[in-house]
Design a protein around this motif. Structure first.
Motif, PDB file in Angstrom:
ATOM      1  N   GLN A 284     -27.641  25.789  17.102  1.00 28.72           N
ATOM      2  CA  GLN A 284     -26.568  26.779  17.225  1.00 28.72           C
ATOM      3  C   GLN A 284     -26.487  27.640  15.959  1.00 28.72           C
ATOM      4  O   GLN A 284     -26.292  28.856  16.030  1.00 28.72           O
ATOM      5  N   ASP A 285     -26.648  26.997  14.803  1.00 26.69           N
ATOM      6  CA  ASP A 285     -26.578  27.729  13.540  1.00 26.69           C
ATOM      7  C   ASP A 285     -27.771  28.667  13.380  1.00 26.69           C
ATOM      8  O   ASP A 285     -27.622  29.801  12.883  1.00 26.69           O
ATOM      9  N   LEU A 286     -28.952  28.233  13.774  1.00 24.51           N
ATOM     10  CA  LEU A 286     -30.129  29.096  13.710  1.00 24.51           C
ATOM     11  C   LEU A 286     -29.941  30.337  14.576  1.00 24.51           C
ATOM     12  O   LEU A 286     -30.249  31.463  14.155  1.00 24.51           O
ATOM     13  N   LYS A 287     -29.425  30.118  15.773  1.00 24.37           N
ATOM     14  CA  LYS A 287     -29.176  31.254  16.683  1.00 24.37           C
ATOM     15  C   LYS A 287     -28.121  32.186  16.106  1.00 24.37           C
ATOM     16  O   LYS A 287     -28.265  33.421  16.133  1.00 24.37           O
TER      17      LYS A 287
ATOM     18  N   SER B  91     -26.532  37.336  13.731  1.00 23.87           N
ATOM     19  CA  SER B  91     -25.794  38.045  12.686  1.00 23.87           C
ATOM     20  C   SER B  91     -26.721  38.957  11.889  1.00 23.87           C
ATOM     21  O   SER B  91     -26.362  40.096  11.550  1.00 23.87           O
ATOM     22  N   LEU B  92     -27.919  38.455  11.601  1.00 26.26           N
ATOM     23  CA  LEU B  92     -28.882  39.231  10.821  1.00 26.26           C
ATOM     24  C   LEU B  92     -29.289  40.494  11.577  1.00 26.26           C
ATOM     25  O   LEU B  92     -29.353  41.590  10.996  1.00 26.26           O
ATOM     26  N   GLN B  93     -29.550  40.361  12.859  1.00 26.03           N
ATOM     27  CA  GLN B  93     -29.957  41.528  13.640  1.00 26.03           C
ATOM     28  C   GLN B  93     -28.826  42.541  13.782  1.00 26.03           C
ATOM     29  O   GLN B  93     -29.054  43.751  13.876  1.00 26.03           O
TER      30      GLN B  93
ATOM     31  N   GLY C  84     -24.489  33.625   1.104  1.00 22.94           N
ATOM     32  CA  GLY C  84     -23.150  33.063   1.025  1.00 22.94           C
ATOM     33  C   GLY C  84     -22.555  32.753   2.372  1.00 22.94           C
ATOM     34  O   GLY C  84     -21.642  31.918   2.480  1.00 22.94           O
ATOM     35  N   ALA C  85     -23.045  33.422   3.431  1.00 18.96           N
ATOM     36  CA  ALA C  85     -22.512  33.216   4.774  1.00 18.96           C
ATOM     37  C   ALA C  85     -23.269  32.156   5.560  1.00 18.96           C
ATOM     38  O   ALA C  85     -22.947  31.897   6.727  1.00 18.96           O
TER      39      ALA C  85
ATOM     40  N   LYS D 254     -28.017  25.870   4.371  1.00 17.50           N
ATOM     41  CA  LYS D 254     -27.997  26.221   2.954  1.00 17.50           C
ATOM     42  C   LYS D 254     -29.149  25.507   2.230  1.00 17.50           C
ATOM     43  O   LYS D 254     -29.366  24.315   2.393  1.00 17.50           O
ATOM     44  N   GLY D 255     -29.865  26.279   1.436  1.00 16.42           N
ATOM     45  CA  GLY D 255     -31.007  25.727   0.720  1.00 16.42           C
ATOM     46  C   GLY D 255     -32.260  25.588   1.544  1.00 16.42           C
ATOM     47  O   GLY D 255     -33.271  25.094   1.049  1.00 16.42           O
ATOM     48  N   LEU D 256     -32.223  26.019   2.793  1.00 16.53           N
ATOM     49  CA  LEU D 256     -33.379  25.854   3.679  1.00 16.53           C
ATOM     50  C   LEU D 256     -33.931  27.179   4.199  1.00 16.53           C
ATOM     51  O   LEU D 256     -34.884  27.187   4.984  1.00 16.53           O
ATOM     52  N   VAL D 257     -33.329  28.312   3.773  1.00 13.92           N
ATOM     53  CA  VAL D 257     -33.639  29.606   4.380  1.00 13.92           C
ATOM     54  C   VAL D 257     -33.900  30.656   3.304  1.00 13.92           C
ATOM     55  O   VAL D 257     -33.250  30.661   2.252  1.00 13.92           O
ATOM     56  N   GLU D 258     -34.859  31.539   3.571  1.00 15.98           N
ATOM     57  CA  GLU D 258     -35.032  32.758   2.786  1.00 15.98           C
ATOM     58  C   GLU D 258     -34.925  33.951   3.725  1.00 15.98           C
ATOM     59  O   GLU D 258     -35.573  33.996   4.769  1.00 15.98           O
TER      60      GLU D 258
END
Length: 527
Positions: free
Chosen positions: A95-98, A103-105, A118-119, A125-129
């Protein structure tokens, strides 16, 4: 002393689903659970008659229908509830990945993405660039090594032993494995060394008492466990010959894309997926493989080339595994190396295009490979040039042949070949069949149908043959081996386009003086 019966399946399971490449990686597993597997369980529990009716039609095999019965509804409901509880973290991760992707798009408009961190939800957190491509389209990638170490699947893995003939196996993507009177499950990791002892009993006799103690089988379960074993030694192929002599190279075709090359000094096996059960079709089986396989080459991540069930059973006799580099952190391109580590393989070599690995009497060279991935940005695929004793063999796997100049450029680098192996699954499944849970944005039907998991047809394959100047051609990887139906989900008719196109190519090549054949298991050639 006993052997593991050939009709006993040793299936690795994750949350009771057949383990394949996407389920071996936490983020991809999360998305499959949330957007495919849990909805499928709910669908069957709500309307089992629809699934049962679909399964009466052989053409629906491989579709999103469980091959279970009405009386299985309570077990399916229980599995749904248990999975929803045990995999809660993974479901939330999906759910968080989706949400992050959506949100990014919506919000990324070319400005810096620094504020996105921050969002992030706690799970990411700590797993994404976050990043832009050179067309300023926003995306993100995962730090795969870190997400693998989060322990998401620590309690999800188990192995099921079941008496089930190859023709009766459930399709791998649509039917969970439920307990039967002829099955036993063991909550162990796929990397557990006890599986090596059990797998070795496919070909070499072992102590029943010893293996039962090894797996801590309770006294009440011993009769069922004993039924998985036989006193009868396995049979090797009737046409088994002696090994290659000095400077000889022997090629054996085990089915689909599984080809073995041997000299007196080395054995190289491509995309292992071999029959366990003997048949009336002169097939080679697992009993016809060498006791030690120096190199296994995995060409790409698809389930018919990267098969955890087979890899686990061969692990005790594999030296080094060679895999292509991946698009690190991309949702559609999970790391094969990390998946293999979870399967208990520590000697894995990851190579880039035109990187070679020297072997006794030759080398294994990675080559570019286009096609069969529905235009997704996937790096985990490579063709191979294998050189042994001055002979060179080219494996173009499921290449589509859309740009002939690629092969011209390759040939300038590698020199002449002695034989070409090429797949001709020229009308593969649409993109969503395999990848739908990983697509954050839905596809319309026309786009989905146009983007297929397809290889070359006759015309494109002929263009490849002309560019590489192949003196001999083998058409393979056609998915028609009976022991692979449960992962291929297809069965050709005599007029199926794949057979028609491959037959046209064979006739065209032979008419031009180029020996060509469509391989069937049991084929053996010496060079």
């Amino acid at each position: 002393m006993v052997y593991l019966r050939p009709d006993v399946k040793l299936e690795p399971l994750i949350y009771r689903w057949y383990a394949w490449s996407h389920l071996m990686s936490p983020a991809q597993l999360a998305l499959h659970l949330k957007f495919r597997l849990l909805p499928l369980l709910k669908s069957f529990a709500t309307s089992p008659s629809a699934h049962i009716a679909a399964n009466t039609d052989p053409k629906m095999y491989g579709g999103p229908f469980m091959s279970l019965e009405e009386h299985d509804v309570p077990a399916v409901n229980k599995l749904y509830e248990q999975t929803a509880q045990d995999a809660q973290q993974l479901i939330e991760l999906a759910q968080d990945l989706k949400a992050v992707s959506d949100s990014l798009q919506e919000k990324a408009n070319g400005y810096s993405l620094n504020e996105c961190y921050g969002a992030l939800p706690d799970s990411l957190k700590g797993l994404v660039e976050f990043l832009y491509n050179t067309n300023h389209h926003a995306d993100f990638r995962l730090f795969e090594e870190l997400i693998h170490s989060e322990g998401y699947t620590a309690n999800a893995q188990e192995v099921m032993l079941e008496v089930r003939r190859e023709r009766d196996r459930h399709f791998f993507m649509s039917t969970p494995r439920l307990d039967t009177d002829d099955s036993m499950s063991f909550k162990i990791k796929f990397a557990d060394e006890r599986l090596d002892a059990l797998s070795a009993m496919r070909t070499k006799a072992g102590s029943f008492t010893g293996i039962a103690q090894h797996f801590e089988v309770a006294a009440d379960d011993l009769p069922v466990f004993r039924n998985f074993f036989t006193d009868t030694a396995p049979v090797q192929a009737a046409n088994k010959r002696g090994g290659p002599t000095d400077q000889q190279v022997r090629m054996r075709f085990f089915g689909h894309a599984c080809v073995l090359f041997q000299t007196q000094d080395v054995a190289v096996l491509f995309d292992p997926f071999v029959a366990i059960e003997p048949g009336s079709d002169d097939r080679f089986t697992i009993n016809d493989l060498p006791d030690f396989i120096d190199y296994v080459v995995l060409t790409h991540h698809h389930h018919d080339h990267f098969n955890p069930e087979m890899l686990i059973q061969l692990r005790h006799r594999i030296g080094t595994i060679i895999v292509p580099q991946n698009n690190s952190g991309a949702i559609a391109d999970p790391s094969m190396k990390l998946g293999l580590r979870d399967l208990g393989f520590n000697n894995v070599r990851m190579v880039n295009a035109f990187e070679q690995i020297d072997i006794p009497g030759g080398r294994i060279l990675s080559l570019p490979f286009t096609g069969e991935h529905a235009d997704l940005n996937i790096y985990s695929k490579h063709a191979i040039a294998l050189k042994l004793h001055a002979r060179q063999f080219m494996f173009l796997i499921d290449s589509d042949g859309r740009d002939n100049v690629l092969y011209r450029r390759i040939m300038e680098r590698i020199g002449k070949i002695d034989a070409l192996f090429i797949g001709m699954e020229c009308n593969g499944a649409p993109l969503n069949w395999l990848y739908e849970p990983l697509l954050f944005k839905p596809l319309n039907r026309r786009n989905n149908e146009s983007r297929r998991l397809s290889g070359a047809d006759c015309e494109r394959a002929w263009g490849i043959i002309n560019e590489v100047e192949a003196p001999q051609v083998f058409v393979y990887a056609m998915g028609q081996d009976p022991w692979m139906k449960y992962v291929m989900g297809l069965e050709y008719e005599p007029d199926s386009i794949q057979l028609v196109e491959s037959e046209k190519l064979i006739e065209r090549a032979n008419a031009a003086g180029i020996p060509a054949t469509r391989l069937v298991s049991g084929h053996e050639t010496y060079y």
